[in-house]
Design an enzyme around this catalytic site. Structure first.
Site, short mmCIF file in Angstrom:
data_model
loop_
_atom_site.label_atom_id
_atom_site.label_comp_id
_atom_site.label_asym_id
_atom_site.label_seq_id
_atom_site.Cartn_x
_atom_site.Cartn_y
_atom_site.Cartn_z
N GLU A 1 1.89 -11.58 5.59
CA GLU A 1 0.96 -10.88 6.48
C GLU A 1 1.51 -11.08 7.89
OE1 GLU A 1 -1.48 -9.09 5.44
OE2 GLU A 1 -2.08 -9.85 3.47
N HIS B 1 3.08 -7.00 4.41
CA HIS B 1 1.70 -6.60 4.70
C HIS B 1 1.35 -6.90 6.15
CE1 HIS B 1 0.08 -5.75 0.58
NE2 HIS B 1 1.13 -6.49 0.24
N GLU C 1 -1.76 0.28 8.01
CA GLU C 1 -0.94 -0.79 7.44
C GLU C 1 0.19 -0.22 6.61
OE1 GLU C 1 -1.35 -4.72 4.51
OE2 GLU C 1 -3.11 -3.47 4.94
N HIS D 1 0.83 -1.21 0.00
CA HIS D 1 0.00 0.00 0.00
C HIS D 1 0.87 1.27 0.00
CE1 HIS D 1 -3.13 -2.94 0.66
NE2 HIS D 1 -2.45 -3.38 1.72
#
Length: 321
Positions: free
Chosen positions: A285, A203, A148, A111
């Site tokens: 993640e 992430h 995030e 992101h």
């Protein structure tokens, strides 16, 4: 190159001969001996090296070491001082301290903090090999508002430093140096263009409360359109397994309790960053930002350093294997 420590010989000046029957002969010899002592003392003084004259400075020190100072009574004695250490060049870093030299790792911070202000741009759909999907998303956040995007960039910086210290060439897909993105297809192209030995997309998940732990997403075997992952499926799994092992050790956390059957591995075919990659690549993640206990870890700088260490160790294990 190591310094040459061979000694050199220096000839001591000889005083002019005088007759032993001359009344001043004793005084003359004493003065001559004092002159020799002065010469030797001058040689032992600190000398400034000429510009670029490191070798000359070393030869001077070597010559000085071969001449013991003269003690009282005119008898030579060995100097108790060692040669100056400041003149030695630092030893080159050994290959063993840079085990990833010659390897390229691409880190993909998930992101971008600017995505929140560029919804129109990131909502445009791009080709992910099998279908079309949004360019990017804003990502998730903790209940307290820690995003995030902030987390992934911080961990990516820490990971970059650890890998660089081991000799790897590290490329970031972005470094908060652009207002939004890059799109998921561009992120894949960056890794491909770098001919990376490994790509890791960092992430954090946004699942339900009670869902805890980390997991690694692997590319599925996909072939269609512009996607063909056949060559990277095996190596990517090896990379993912090494990261699961090392990440658990470094952070003290367990693989996700809500997917992957406790293995910490999840296979997906809907992520353009994996579908379009031609080099080994995984998504990690690191935890669930929506669970209070995981969020407490993810917001800790000390824990993020452990997470980066686990990622670095996993990548290094894969590359050395």
């Amino acid at each position: 190159m190591p310094y040459d420590h061979r000694k050199t010989t220096r000839r001591t000046p000889t005083p002019t001969p005088t007759s032993s029957h001359t009344p001043g002969s004793v005084l003359t010899r004493a003065l001559a001996l004092a002159g020799c002592c002065a010469v030797l003392a001058g040689c032992g003084a600190s000398q400034a090296a000429p510009p670029g004259g490191k070798a000359q400075e070393t030869r001077l020190e070597s010559a000085t070491q071969s001449l013991p100072p003269v003690a009282s009574g005119g008898q030579p004695s060995r100097s108790p001082q060692a040669a100056p250490q400041s003149s030695r060049s630092p030893q080159p870093v050994s290959q063993g301290n840079r085990p990833l030299a010659g390897r390229t790792v691409v880190i993909d911070p998930g992101h971008n903090s600017g995505n929140f202000r560029h919804s129109r741009e990131i909502n445009q759909k791009v080709n992910i090999g099998t279908t079309r999907k949004e360019c990017d998303t804003t990502g998730t956040s903790t209940d307290a508002g820690y995003t995030e995007a902030s987390f992934t960039l911080d961990v990516s910086h820490r990971l970059r430093d650890l890998l660089t210290a081991r000799g790897a060439k590290v490329v970031l897909t972005h470094d908060a140096d652009r207002p939004w993105g890059p799109c998921i297809d561009e992120r894949a192209r960056i890794g491909n263009a770098a001919r990376a030995d490994a790509v890791v997309s960092v992430h954090a998940d946004g699942s339900a409360v009670g869902h805890r732990g980390f997991h690694v997403i692997l590319p599925a075997r996909v072939r269609g359109g512009s996607a063909d992952t056949a060559k990277i499926v095996g190596p990517s799994r090896d990379l993912g397994e090494d990261i699961v092992d090392r990440f658990a050790r470094a952070t003290g956390t367990s693989p996700a309790n809500y997917l992957g059957s406790g293995t910490g591995l999840d296979v997906r075919d809907d992520l353009g960053g994996l579908n379009l990659s031609t080099v080994p690549k995984v998504f990690v993640e690191c935890g669930n930002m929506r669970d209070p206990k995981d969020a407490q870890l993810l917001t800790s700088a000390a824990w993020r350093q452990k997470a980066a260490q686990g990622l670095a160790d996993g990548i290094a294990t894969y590359l050395k294997g």
